[in-house]
Scaffold this active site. Structure first.
Site, PDB file in Angstrom:
ATOM      1  N   LYS A   1       6.682  13.688 -46.655  1.00 21.58           N
ATOM      2  CA  LYS A   1       5.935  14.778 -47.308  1.00 21.58           C
ATOM      3  C   LYS A   1       5.940  16.062 -46.477  1.00 21.58           C
ATOM      4  O   LYS A   1       6.066  17.152 -47.013  1.00 21.58           O
ATOM      5  CB  LYS A   1       4.466  14.385 -47.553  1.00 21.58           C
ATOM      6  CG  LYS A   1       4.263  13.278 -48.559  1.00 21.58           C
ATOM      7  CD  LYS A   1       2.807  13.155 -48.960  1.00 21.58           C
ATOM      8  CE  LYS A   1       1.855  12.850 -47.813  1.00 21.58           C
ATOM      9  NZ  LYS A   1       2.085  11.579 -47.131  1.00 21.58           N
TER      10      LYS A   1
ATOM     11  N   ARG B   1      -6.995  11.342 -51.517  1.00 22.15           N
ATOM     12  CA  ARG B   1      -6.491  10.020 -51.152  1.00 22.15           C
ATOM     13  C   ARG B   1      -7.076   8.966 -52.092  1.00 22.15           C
ATOM     14  O   ARG B   1      -6.714   7.800 -51.989  1.00 22.15           O
ATOM     15  CB  ARG B   1      -6.907   9.642 -49.726  1.00 22.15           C
ATOM     16  CG  ARG B   1      -6.292  10.478 -48.629  1.00 22.15           C
ATOM     17  CD  ARG B   1      -4.853  10.092 -48.356  1.00 22.15           C
ATOM     18  NE  ARG B   1      -4.564   9.765 -46.988  1.00 22.15           N
ATOM     19  CZ  ARG B   1      -4.048  10.607 -46.091  1.00 22.15           C
ATOM     20  NH1 ARG B   1      -3.802  11.858 -46.388  1.00 22.15           N
ATOM     21  NH2 ARG B   1      -3.763  10.184 -44.885  1.00 22.15           N
TER      22      ARG B   1
ATOM     23  N   ARG C   1       1.187   9.573 -31.829  1.00 23.33           N
ATOM     24  CA  ARG C   1      -0.209   9.621 -32.287  1.00 23.33           C
ATOM     25  C   ARG C   1      -0.806   8.216 -32.268  1.00 23.33           C
ATOM     26  O   ARG C   1      -0.108   7.246 -32.549  1.00 23.33           O
ATOM     27  CB  ARG C   1      -0.252  10.142 -33.734  1.00 23.33           C
ATOM     28  CG  ARG C   1      -0.353  11.636 -33.843  1.00 23.33           C
ATOM     29  CD  ARG C   1      -0.101  12.162 -35.228  1.00 23.33           C
ATOM     30  NE  ARG C   1      -0.723  11.436 -36.335  1.00 23.33           N
ATOM     31  CZ  ARG C   1      -0.566  11.770 -37.617  1.00 23.33           C
ATOM     32  NH1 ARG C   1       0.174  12.811 -37.960  1.00 23.33           N
ATOM     33  NH2 ARG C   1      -1.142  11.079 -38.571  1.00 23.33           N
TER      34      ARG C   1
ATOM     35  N   ARG D   1      -3.248   1.998 -42.637  1.00 20.29           N
ATOM     36  CA  ARG D   1      -3.070   3.226 -43.441  1.00 20.29           C
ATOM     37  C   ARG D   1      -2.280   2.942 -44.708  1.00 20.29           C
ATOM     38  O   ARG D   1      -2.612   3.437 -45.786  1.00 20.29           O
ATOM     39  CB  ARG D   1      -2.339   4.296 -42.613  1.00 20.29           C
ATOM     40  CG  ARG D   1      -3.191   4.857 -41.499  1.00 20.29           C
ATOM     41  CD  ARG D   1      -2.336   5.516 -40.444  1.00 20.29           C
ATOM     42  NE  ARG D   1      -1.788   6.787 -40.867  1.00 20.29           N
ATOM     43  CZ  ARG D   1      -0.723   7.363 -40.288  1.00 20.29           C
ATOM     44  NH1 ARG D   1      -0.106   6.763 -39.293  1.00 20.29           N
ATOM     45  NH2 ARG D   1      -0.301   8.527 -40.712  1.00 20.29           N
TER      46      ARG D   1
ATOM     47  N   ARG E   1       7.964   8.399 -34.982  1.00 26.94           N
ATOM     48  CA  ARG E   1       7.452   9.770 -34.977  1.00 26.94           C
ATOM     49  C   ARG E   1       6.839  10.141 -33.617  1.00 26.94           C
ATOM     50  O   ARG E   1       6.117   9.350 -33.019  1.00 26.94           O
ATOM     51  CB  ARG E   1       6.377   9.866 -36.062  1.00 26.94           C
ATOM     52  CG  ARG E   1       6.037  11.262 -36.453  1.00 26.94           C
ATOM     53  CD  ARG E   1       5.525  11.307 -37.854  1.00 26.94           C
ATOM     54  NE  ARG E   1       4.142  10.874 -37.947  1.00 26.94           N
ATOM     55  CZ  ARG E   1       3.425  11.022 -39.056  1.00 26.94           C
ATOM     56  NH1 ARG E   1       3.957  11.543 -40.133  1.00 26.94           N
ATOM     57  NH2 ARG E   1       2.189  10.619 -39.091  1.00 26.94           N
TER      58      ARG E   1
HETATM   59  P1  AMP Z   1      -2.245  12.309 -42.030  1.00 26.40           P
HETATM   60  O1  AMP Z   1      -2.020  13.361 -41.015  1.00 26.40           O
HETATM   61  O2  AMP Z   1      -2.124  12.808 -43.445  1.00 26.40           O
HETATM   62  O3  AMP Z   1      -1.433  11.061 -41.784  1.00 26.40           O
HETATM   63  O4  AMP Z   1      -3.776  11.876 -41.892  1.00 26.40           O
HETATM   64  C1  AMP Z   1      -4.258  11.323 -40.699  1.00 26.40           C
HETATM   65  C2  AMP Z   1      -5.625  10.709 -40.923  1.00 26.40           C
HETATM   66  O5  AMP Z   1      -6.546  11.727 -41.354  1.00 26.40           O
HETATM   67  C3  AMP Z   1      -5.704   9.654 -42.018  1.00 26.40           C
HETATM   68  O6  AMP Z   1      -5.273   8.375 -41.592  1.00 26.40           O
HETATM   69  C4  AMP Z   1      -7.206   9.680 -42.317  1.00 26.40           C
HETATM   70  O7  AMP Z   1      -7.932   9.026 -41.301  1.00 26.40           O
HETATM   71  C5  AMP Z   1      -7.517  11.171 -42.229  1.00 26.40           C
HETATM   72  N1  AMP Z   1      -7.374  11.796 -43.542  1.00 26.40           N
HETATM   73  C6  AMP Z   1      -6.412  12.684 -43.930  1.00 26.40           C
HETATM   74  N2  AMP Z   1      -6.595  13.052 -45.214  1.00 26.40           N
HETATM   75  C7  AMP Z   1      -7.692  12.372 -45.644  1.00 26.40           C
HETATM   76  C8  AMP Z   1      -8.398  12.301 -46.883  1.00 26.40           C
HETATM   77  N3  AMP Z   1      -8.003  13.008 -47.964  1.00 26.40           N
HETATM   78  N4  AMP Z   1      -9.479  11.487 -46.965  1.00 26.40           N
HETATM   79  C9  AMP Z   1      -9.899  10.782 -45.909  1.00 26.40           C
HETATM   80  N5  AMP Z   1      -9.272  10.781 -44.720  1.00 26.40           N
HETATM   81  C10 AMP Z   1      -8.196  11.577 -44.583  1.00 26.40           C
END
Ligand code: AMP
Length: 209
Positions: free
Chosen positions: A13, A88, A152, A163, A122
């Protein structure tokens, strides 16, 4: 034009978001990135969120909707944005409908095993945040600023599995929720190949606005 990207973590993405923002001049909004920046500044909201993020769990809706609302209120979002990582789940999608209109949704598809492989590979620069992949030859240091490349916490296998399970259970139903404005694209080719049908679709969305 306001857009949303759906897709499993590791499906690509972020790369597709970059191509779209460059061409259509939209503001990219990644909720995960907003939380990480807030935590790095030592803000209460980000620090609270990182307790969930490190385990691969979703941050509670109330914090997530708050950080998104704050970001959408900034003037640059008026010209159009692209959301990556929000919503989400259906509850967040309903909350979003009250604060912004989404013109089109792009779902990036990639098999789960491939997503896991890409997530494990990553790396991110600890100084400037630039993203890398060991599959594409990343070493230990950032080629842009010389910072150290790190993995990370939530890109380690246990957190990845959590996740992806959360994605399959809570986020997949959004594909039906947005079926009236959706384009599904497989990302098993190069980013530029994946991008072609997206570009055609968005050109039409832009004209009909
Ligand atoms: P990402 O960078 O998109 O992989 O997001 C990293 C982490 O941020 C996720 O695993 C969640 O813990 C949190 N996160 C990101 N977007 C959301 C969302 N819309 N709702 C809840 N947690 C989120």
């Amino acid at each position: 034009m306001n857009l949303m990207l759906l897709g499993m973590q590791g499906s690509g993405k972020g790369t597709i978001s970059k191509l779209i923002t460059e061409e259509f001049g939209l503001v990219p909004i990644s909720i995960g990135e907003l939380f990480r920046r807030s935590a790095a500044k030592g803000e209460e909201l980000g620090l609270e969120a990182s307790r969930y993020m490190n385990k691969g769990e979703l941050v509670p809706d109330v914090l997530t909707i708050q950080i998104l609302k704050n970001r959408l209120a900034e003037p640059d979002c008026k010209e159009g944005f692209i959301l990556d990582g929000f919503p989400r789940n259906i509850k967040q999608a309903k909350a979003l409908a009250k604060i912004a209109k989404i013109d089109a949704v792009i779902a990036i598809e990639l098999p789960r095993e491939e997503c896991v492989k890409r997530l494990l590979a990553r790396r991110v620069c600890s100084k400037c945040g630039e993203g890398y992949s060991t599959l594409l030859g990343a070493g230990d240091t950032c080629t842009k600023c010389g910072g150290k490349l790190v993995q990370r916490d939530d890109d380690k296998l246990d957190a990845i599995n959590t996740r992806l399970e959360v994605y399959e259970k809570e986020t997949t139903p959004l594909i039906d929720f947005y079926s009236d404005r959706l384009l599904k694209v497989s990302n098993d080719k190069s980013p530029s190949e994946t991008y072609k049908p997206i570009k055609n679709f968005l050109a039409k969305v832009g004209k009909n606005k």
